[in-house]
Design a protein around this motif. Structure first.
Motif, mmCIF file in Angstrom:
data_model
loop_
_atom_site.group_PDB
_atom_site.id
_atom_site.type_symbol
_atom_site.label_atom_id
_atom_site.label_comp_id
_atom_site.label_asym_id
_atom_site.label_seq_id
_atom_site.Cartn_x
_atom_site.Cartn_y
_atom_site.Cartn_z
ATOM 1 N N MET A 1 -37.256 -51.740 -31.080
ATOM 2 C CA MET A 1 -36.674 -52.140 -29.801
ATOM 3 C C MET A 1 -35.171 -51.869 -29.778
ATOM 4 O O MET A 1 -34.607 -51.527 -28.754
ATOM 5 N N LYS A 3 -33.658 -49.464 -30.945
ATOM 6 C CA LYS A 3 -33.402 -48.055 -30.648
ATOM 7 C C LYS A 3 -33.365 -47.808 -29.147
ATOM 8 O O LYS A 3 -32.586 -47.018 -28.650
ATOM 9 N N ILE A 4 -34.248 -48.513 -28.441
ATOM 10 C CA ILE A 4 -34.291 -48.345 -26.993
ATOM 11 C C ILE A 4 -32.989 -48.837 -26.376
ATOM 12 O O ILE A 4 -32.418 -48.183 -25.509
ATOM 13 N N MET A 7 -30.403 -46.314 -26.910
ATOM 14 C CA MET A 7 -30.556 -45.164 -26.026
ATOM 15 C C MET A 7 -29.949 -45.445 -24.659
ATOM 16 O O MET A 7 -29.405 -44.579 -24.017
#
Lengths: 371, 283
Positions: A1, A3-4, A7
């Motif tokens: 999560m 990483k999202i 991003m």
């Protein structure tokens, strides 16, 4: 999560910014050079022709390098573009002179430069669409031969005398606006030279559009087709549609490139758009790296600089002191050129850039820095 | 379970003939919603050919394939094939032949993996999964070209990351797909297939080349995606432990012909199946 979330935060990354600045600096540099260096310098010839070839090479790369359609029709589409541009922009008062054997020709109006360039692209796209219907069903070599044949046919057809009122038969088209038309003469008599900058800007805008396409979701579809047609189709990517899209867009920009070549050459004649021209562009693509836009741009400037400028001395008698260098005579340049190409193909098969782009060069360094 | 399970895949008298070889002969098969159905058989029995027919890669010589209750592929021997046809002629299909290309079928909700891995070799792990969502795009060329579809693009990226994280490939997202170890490549192929938004997932030997522990994990994983994504799964596999473990029903074919079907226990004790395997050359 996590990483999202990461991003979401990261919008503009550093390598892209650096790339943008590098390109900007390049344009500023060209602009300054143009004001300071005499216009007769070879540098501007190389920059103009290089930019034109860069655009055509990138358009060819879109087809051959990113979609895996081995098309060799580039010269044909350039020819269509060059003729469309020239025919549409010759000033009405000059038409009588240009079309002297055809009573001033059929077309009796003149378009401004930019609409005519777009028309050049659209004309090439239209022919690409028609040709694509049967030809894109073919694979690899067969497709190459078919597109090559098309280019030859177009060259012959445009020289056909019956089409004279439109194409001026096998006579040259001239007196249309060229890059030099962009130079502005100031009231005090001095000139603001813009021809090279405008030429490079045109090529730059077109290449930027191709890059945008490659990085869009459609571009990913094309790259998937190149990597594995069967898998791409199984992932729901419509092969026919994406191949046609790539082929047509590639031809559109080849057409625009043809218009630019016409502007660079000042005159245009169908018989100069030979297969050899397609091969030159293919060579640029291969030397630059199949699947790299940056590579195509770099190698087109290198190629043009070598063939027009740096290797010119090989064609003339050269003396070192009192000793005459053997072998140097007219045509020797091409021998050296061929040797260089063989070396590239044998030892640097992936070309200058492989599949890397300009931002990747900065990216690698930053990644190593993190490690 | 509901009273009347919905039919997902219906294969009716499918025959595939290549030249003089009948690869699949008169095969009938049914898969209902939510099932895991395995197709097994000795090497060269025609299992992958069945997959290729269902996904539209091959045009069948005879028979009809229906997806989600709607016929999508239909053919009967025509022209030269009329004389050369060697298969069993089940019902003669007099109605017009029907075809769909693989990408159309994928859009309908059928995704597959390949026996010999077919990842997009020039792309990273992340891009592989991202590309598989291209078919569900709502943007046209122009909005995509000028990147006006930011919301959609963003949603695709989030979904890609989600999918990769669920299978533990999140940390490898920027690696080239072909640089992954074999087992992970197989996993990535499944994830890529899931990214197309399927209702029916076809897995062609997903455990090939995996060690026993990886195979066991794969079994758990397949059950998990069936539940999480509401999938129906059609699987070809040679690892009998895996097949017996996860399948609701099993179809067995040999030389392209149906020889048995039923729940795993029935198949294990079926004489025809045992003969097919022992009469062959292995297992």
């Amino acid at each position: 999560m996590s990483k999202i979330a990461e991003m979401k935060r990261k919008r503009v990354d550093a390598p892209k910014l650096i790339t943008f600045l590098v390109v900007l600096a390049l344009y500023v540099g060209v602009f300054i050079l143009e004001q300071t260096v005499p216009q007769t310098s070879m540098l501007f010839t190389v920059l103009k022709k290089g930019a034109t070839y860069a655009l055509v090479a990138v358009s060819m790369n879109l087809c051959n390098g990113f979609t895996g359609i081995f098309s060799l029709g580039q010269a044909g589409f350039m020819l269509i573009g060059a003729y469309t541009y020239a025919i549409l922009t010759i000033p009405t008062e000059s038409r009588g002179v240009v079309y002297q054997y055809f009573n001033g020709g059929l077309v009796q109006f003149a378009l401004p430069v930019v609409p005519a360039m777009i028309a050049a692209g659209v004309a090439a796209l239209f022919f690409a669409f028609l040709i694509g219907l049967p030809v894109l069903r073919l694979k690899s070599d067969y497709l190459a031969i078919a597109t090559l044949g098309f280019a030859e046919i177009i060259r012959a057809v445009l020289q056909w005398n019956t089409l004279g009122p439109l194409t001026n038969g096998s006579n040259i088209l001239r007196m249309y606006p060229t890059f030099n038309s962009f130079n502005i003469v100031r009231p005090d008599g001095s000139t603001l030279y813009l021809s090279t900058t405008v030429c490079m800007l045109m090529a730059g805008v077109c290449i930027a559009l191709i890059v945008l396409l490659i990085h869009s979701t459609y571009g990913r579809g094309m790259r998937a087709i190149k990597d594995d047609e069967i898998a791409a189709e199984a992932m729901g990517i419509n092969l026919a549609y994406h191949k046609r899209l790539s082929f047509c867009v590639s031809s559109f920009f080849a057409g625009v490139g043809g218009a630019m070549l016409a502007m660079y050459q000042n005159t245009v004649q169908a018989k100069s758009f030979t297969t050899a021209m397609t091969y030159e562009i293919l060579l640029i693509v291969v030397i630059g790296g199949i699947g790299s836009v940056t590579g195509s741009c770099l190698s087109s400037f290198l190629f043009v600089a070598c063939s027009e400028w740096w290797l010119r001395f090989l064609d003339e008698k050269q003396m070192i002191g009192t000793w005459e260098v053997p072998l140097l005579r007219n045509g020797f340049r091409l021998v050296v050129f061929s040797v260089i190409i063989m070396i590239v193909v044998l030892f640097f098969r992936r070309g200058i850039m492989g599949t890397k782009e300009l931002p990747d060069l900065f990216r690698r360094r930053t990644r190593e820095a993190i490690k | 379970m509901s009273e009347t399970p919905r039919n997902v895949l219906h294969i009716d008298h499918l025959t595939m003939q290549f030249g003089g070889v009948v690869a699949v002969n008169d095969l009938c098969l049914d898969i209902n919603e939510g099932e895991i159905v395995a197709l097994i058989g000795p090497n060269g029995a025609g299992k992958t050919t069945v997959f290729n027919a269902v996904t539209g890669v091959y045009e069948p010589t005879n028979g009809e394939i229906s997806l989600f209750g709607k016929p999508v592929i239909r053919n009967h021997p025509q022209g030269k094939m009329k004389k050369e046809y060697l298969g069993t002629l089940g019902d003669k299909y007099l109605s017009a032949p029907l075809t769909h290309t693989p990408d159309e079928l994928t859009k309908l909700g059928v995704a597959r993996t390949f026996q010999n891995i077919r990842l997009f070799s020039g792309m990273t792990v992340f891009e592989n999964v991202l590309t598989a969502q291209h078919l569900r795009r709502t943007s046209n060329v122009f909005t995509a070209l000028f990147h006006l579809n930011r919301a959609e693009d963003h949603r695709m990226r989030i979904k890609t990351m989600d999918l990769l994280e669920t299978v533990g490939l999140g940390d490898l997202k920027d690696e080239m797909a072909t640089a992954l170890p074999y087992g992970k490549q197989r996993l990535l192929e499944i994830v890529r297939a899931l990214a197309t938004g399927p209702k029916l997932l076809l897995l062609d030997e997903p455990a090939a080349g995996m060690n026993p522990q990886e195979t066991e994990e794969l079994g758990v994983f397949i059950r998990k995606i069936r539940k999480d994504f509401g999938l129906t799964i059609f699987i070809i596999e040679h690892h009998m432990n895996l097949v017996m473990d996860i399948s609701d029903r099993i179809y067995v074919i040999d030389f392209g012909k149906w020889i048995a079907d039923g729940v795993p226990e029935e198949i294990q004790n079926n004489e025809a199946v045992i003969n097919a395997y022992l009469g062959g050359d292995e297992e």
